[in-house]
Design a protein around this motif. Structure first.
Motif, PDB file in Angstrom:
ATOM      1  N   UNK A  86     -61.100 -93.726  27.630  1.00 20.30           N
ATOM      2  CA  UNK A  86     -61.506 -93.619  26.224  1.00 20.30           C
ATOM      3  C   UNK A  86     -61.812 -94.989  25.637  1.00 20.30           C
ATOM      4  N   UNK A  87     -61.001 -95.974  26.001  1.00 23.00           N
ATOM      5  CA  UNK A  87     -61.232 -97.327  25.478  1.00 23.00           C
ATOM      6  C   UNK A  87     -62.519 -97.918  26.037  1.00 23.00           C
ATOM      7  N   UNK A  88     -62.730 -97.764  27.335  1.00 14.41           N
ATOM      8  CA  UNK A  88     -63.959 -98.277  27.941  1.00 14.41           C
ATOM      9  C   UNK A  88     -65.180 -97.537  27.403  1.00 14.41           C
ATOM     10  N   UNK A  89     -64.998 -96.263  27.090  1.00 16.56           N
ATOM     11  CA  UNK A  89     -66.108 -95.494  26.534  1.00 16.56           C
ATOM     12  C   UNK A  89     -66.498 -96.039  25.155  1.00 16.56           C
ATOM     13  N   UNK A  90     -65.495 -96.437  24.379  1.00 20.15           N
ATOM     14  CA  UNK A  90     -65.793 -97.062  23.078  1.00 20.15           C
ATOM     15  C   UNK A  90     -66.596 -98.346  23.278  1.00 20.15           C
ATOM     16  N   UNK A  91     -66.233 -99.093  24.307  1.00 19.73           N
ATOM     17  CA  UNK A  91     -66.950-100.346  24.579  1.00 19.73           C
ATOM     18  C   UNK A  91     -68.394-100.087  24.980  1.00 19.73           C
ATOM     19  N   UNK A  92     -68.621 -99.017  25.743  1.00 19.28           N
ATOM     20  CA  UNK A  92     -69.989 -98.704  26.157  1.00 19.28           C
ATOM     21  C   UNK A  92     -70.829 -98.219  24.982  1.00 19.28           C
ATOM     22  N   UNK A  93     -70.157 -97.821  23.897  1.00 26.73           N
ATOM     23  CA  UNK A  93     -70.868 -97.378  22.685  1.00 26.73           C
ATOM     24  C   UNK A  93     -71.058 -98.541  21.714  1.00 26.73           C
ATOM     25  N   UNK A  94     -70.936 -99.749  22.256  1.00 25.33           N
ATOM     26  CA  UNK A  94     -71.173-100.986  21.494  1.00 25.33           C
ATOM     27  C   UNK A  94     -70.095-101.296  20.460  1.00 25.33           C
ATOM     28  N   UNK A  95     -68.902-100.721  20.635  1.00 20.69           N
ATOM     29  CA  UNK A  95     -67.777-101.140  19.800  1.00 20.69           C
ATOM     30  C   UNK A  95     -67.108-102.304  20.532  1.00 20.69           C
ATOM     31  N   UNK A  96     -67.516-103.494  20.206  1.00 16.44           N
ATOM     32  CA  UNK A  96     -67.077-104.665  20.956  1.00 16.44           C
ATOM     33  C   UNK A  96     -66.250-105.630  20.123  1.00 16.44           C
ATOM     34  N   UNK A  97     -65.856-105.214  18.932  1.00 13.76           N
ATOM     35  CA  UNK A  97     -64.978-106.048  18.120  1.00 13.76           C
ATOM     36  C   UNK A  97     -63.555-105.932  18.674  1.00 13.76           C
ATOM     37  N   UNK A  98     -63.002-107.005  19.224  1.00 15.98           N
ATOM     38  CA  UNK A  98     -61.668-106.926  19.841  1.00 15.98           C
ATOM     39  C   UNK A  98     -60.593-106.407  18.892  1.00 15.98           C
ATOM     40  N   UNK A  99     -60.688-106.773  17.614  1.00 17.97           N
ATOM     41  CA  UNK A  99     -59.662-106.369  16.660  1.00 17.97           C
ATOM     42  C   UNK A  99     -59.737-104.873  16.361  1.00 17.97           C
ATOM     43  N   UNK A 100     -60.940-104.329  16.267  1.00 19.87           N
ATOM     44  CA  UNK A 100     -61.088-102.895  16.034  1.00 19.87           C
ATOM     45  C   UNK A 100     -60.593-102.093  17.239  1.00 19.87           C
ATOM     46  N   UNK A 101     -60.962-102.549  18.427  1.00 21.32           N
ATOM     47  CA  UNK A 101     -60.525-101.854  19.639  1.00 21.32           C
ATOM     48  C   UNK A 101     -59.011-101.941  19.789  1.00 21.32           C
ATOM     49  N   UNK A 102     -58.452-103.111  19.536  1.00 17.36           N
ATOM     50  CA  UNK A 102     -56.999-103.277  19.643  1.00 17.36           C
ATOM     51  C   UNK A 102     -56.279-102.372  18.647  1.00 17.36           C
ATOM     52  N   UNK A 103     -56.826-102.260  17.443  1.00 20.57           N
ATOM     53  CA  UNK A 103     -56.217-101.407  16.422  1.00 20.57           C
ATOM     54  C   UNK A 103     -56.280 -99.935  16.833  1.00 20.57           C
ATOM     55  N   UNK A 104     -57.414 -99.517  17.388  1.00 20.83           N
ATOM     56  CA  UNK A 104     -57.548 -98.123  17.851  1.00 20.83           C
ATOM     57  C   UNK A 104     -56.584 -97.833  18.995  1.00 20.83           C
ATOM     58  N   UNK A 105     -56.440 -98.781  19.906  1.00 15.57           N
ATOM     59  CA  UNK A 105     -55.518 -98.608  21.035  1.00 15.57           C
ATOM     60  C   UNK A 105     -54.072 -98.573  20.547  1.00 15.57           C
ATOM     61  N   UNK A 106     -53.779 -99.416  19.568  1.00 15.67           N
ATOM     62  CA  UNK A 106     -52.411 -99.466  19.028  1.00 15.67           C
ATOM     63  C   UNK A 106     -52.015 -98.121  18.432  1.00 15.67           C
ATOM     64  N   UNK A 107     -52.939 -97.469  17.736  1.00 17.58           N
ATOM     65  CA  UNK A 107     -52.634 -96.170  17.134  1.00 17.58           C
ATOM     66  C   UNK A 107     -52.378 -95.111  18.212  1.00 17.58           C
ATOM     67  N   UNK A 108     -53.151 -95.163  19.297  1.00 15.81           N
ATOM     68  CA  UNK A 108     -52.925 -94.221  20.396  1.00 15.81           C
ATOM     69  C   UNK A 108     -51.573 -94.457  21.041  1.00 15.81           C
ATOM     70  N   UNK A 109     -51.237 -95.728  21.240  1.00 16.97           N
ATOM     71  CA  UNK A 109     -49.953 -96.064  21.860  1.00 16.97           C
ATOM     72  C   UNK A 109     -48.787 -95.636  20.976  1.00 16.97           C
ATOM     73  N   UNK A 110     -48.907 -95.849  19.677  1.00 20.56           N
ATOM     74  CA  UNK A 110     -47.838 -95.460  18.757  1.00 20.56           C
ATOM     75  C   UNK A 110     -47.621 -93.950  18.772  1.00 20.56           C
TER      76      UNK A 110
END
Length: 289
Positions: free
Chosen positions: A130-154
Motif C-alpha cells: 500500500x505504501x509503495x502504491x502511494x509512491x507510484x501514484x506520485x505521493x512522494x512527500x516523505x512527511x505525508x507518507x510517514x504520517x499515513x504509515x503512522x496512522x496505519x501502524x497506530x
C-alpha cells in the motif's frame, strides 16, 4: 520456557510453603472445585460481557504468545531488510513501472516469493504494498507518507494490544470476584452458626479459599500473562516500524543500502544483525532479472 519454569515455581513455592508451615492442603482441595466455579465462572462471564468476539478470539491466540514469544526471529529481520532492499533498489534503478507487478500481485512476485515467512503476515505485505502504491501514484512527500504509515501502524497496534488489555482487565477483576466467592462462603457459614466450632472453622477456611484464589490467579497468573502478551505485541510491532523507517528513508533520496541501514537501527537489540552481517546478506541476494 521461562514462563513454564515460572508457573512451576509459582505453584511449588506457594503451596509448598503452606504445607511445610503445617497448613492442611486438604481444606484448599476440598473447597477448590466450588470456589473455582464461582470465581472462574464469574471471570469468564465478565470477560465475555466486556469484549467483542474478535477480541475474545484474538485472546485465545494471544495466550500462545505468552509461551512461544514473538513470532519474528533474527533471520526474519534480515529477510525483511533484504526484501525492502530489493524493492527500493528496483524502484530506484528501474522505476515505478517495474515495481507495479510486484506490489499489485505479491503472491506471484519474484521478489516477495523469496521470503515465505513474511508473505504469511498479511499486514506486513499489505503495509509494504500500500505504501509503495502511494509512491507510484506520485505521493512522494516523505512527511505525508510517514504520517499515513503512522496512522496505519497506530490502528494495527491498538487492535493487537486489545487482547492483552482485556486479559489485564480480567486480572484486575479477579481479586474482587474472589471476595464475592468468600462472602458467599461466609453467608453459608452464618446459616450454619449452630454447628460445632470444628465444622464452622472448616466452613470459614473454605470461604477464605475464595479470597486466596482471586488474588493468587490475578497477581500470580492472569496479570503476568497479560503483561507478557502485551510485551510480545510491542516487540512484534517493531517489525513494522522497520518498514516505515526504510521506505521513508528511501523517499528522502537515500540509496537502497543506506535506507536499509537506517532500518537496521530500528531492529530490537537481541535480533539486530551487525553491519557486516547485513552487508553479507544483501550481497548474497541474486540479481533481480
Amino acid at each position: 520456557m521461562f514462563q513454564i519454569i515460572g508457573l512451576v515455581l509459582l505453584f511449588g513455592l506457594v503451596f509448598g510453603s503452606f504445607i511445610i508451615s503445617g497448613g492442611n492442603i486438604g481444606v484448599i482441595l476440598h473447597a477448590l472445585p466450588h470456589e473455582m466455579m464461582a470465581i472462574g465462572g464469574a471471570g469468564v462471564a465478565s470477560f465475555l460481557i466486556a469484549n467483542s468476539m474478535p477480541v475474545i478470539k484474538a485472546s485465545g491466540g494471544g495466550l500462545s504468545k505468552v509461551f512461544s514469544g514473538p513470532k519474528w526471529k533474527p533471520t526474519d529481520y534480515r529477510d525483511l531488510l533484504a526484501l525492502l532492499f530489493l524493492l527500493t533498489k528496483t524502484m530506484k534503478s528501474k522505476g515505478v513501472i517495474a515495481l507495479e507487478s510486484h506490489i499489485e500481485n505479491p503472491t506471484e512476485s519474484t521478489i516477495f516469493s523469496r521470503f515465505p515467512r513474511i508473505m504469511k503476515d498479511h499486514f506486513a505485505v499489505d503495509f509494504i504494498c500500500d505504501t509503495l502504491r502511494m509512491m507510484t501514484m506520485n505521493l512522494e512527500d516523505p512527511h505525508q507518507v510517514e504520517d499515513a504509515m503512522e496512522k496505519q501502524l497506530e490502528k494495527h497496534h491498538h487492535e493487537a494490544l486489545a487482547p492483552g488489555h482485556a486479559l489485564q482487565s480480567l486480572a484486575d477483576a479477579l481479586p474482587a470476584l474472589g471476595i464475592v466467592a468468600a462472602v458467599l462462603g461466609v453467608i453459608k457459614t452464618m446459616g450454619a452458626i449452630t454447628e460445632p466450632p470444628e465444622i464452622l472453622g472448616e466452613m470459614i477456611g473454605s470461604a477464605l479459599v475464595g479470597t486466596f484464589l482471586g488474588v493468587f490467579l490475578a497477581y500470580g497468573m492472569v496479570g503476568p500473562m497479560a503483561t507478557r502478551m502485551m510485551a510480545v505485541v510491542e516487540e512484534e510491532g517493531s517489525f513494522y516500524r522497520i518498514i516505515q523507517s526504510v521506505l521513508v528513508a528511501h523517499l528522502h533520496g537515500n540509496a537502497a543500502q543506506i535506507s536499509v541501514e537506517i532500518g537496521r537501527g530500528s531492529v530490537p537489540s537481541g535480533a539486530q544483525p551487525s553491519f557486516l552481517e547485513l552487508e553479507e546478506a544483501l550481497s548474497a541476494i541474486p540479481n533481480e532479472g
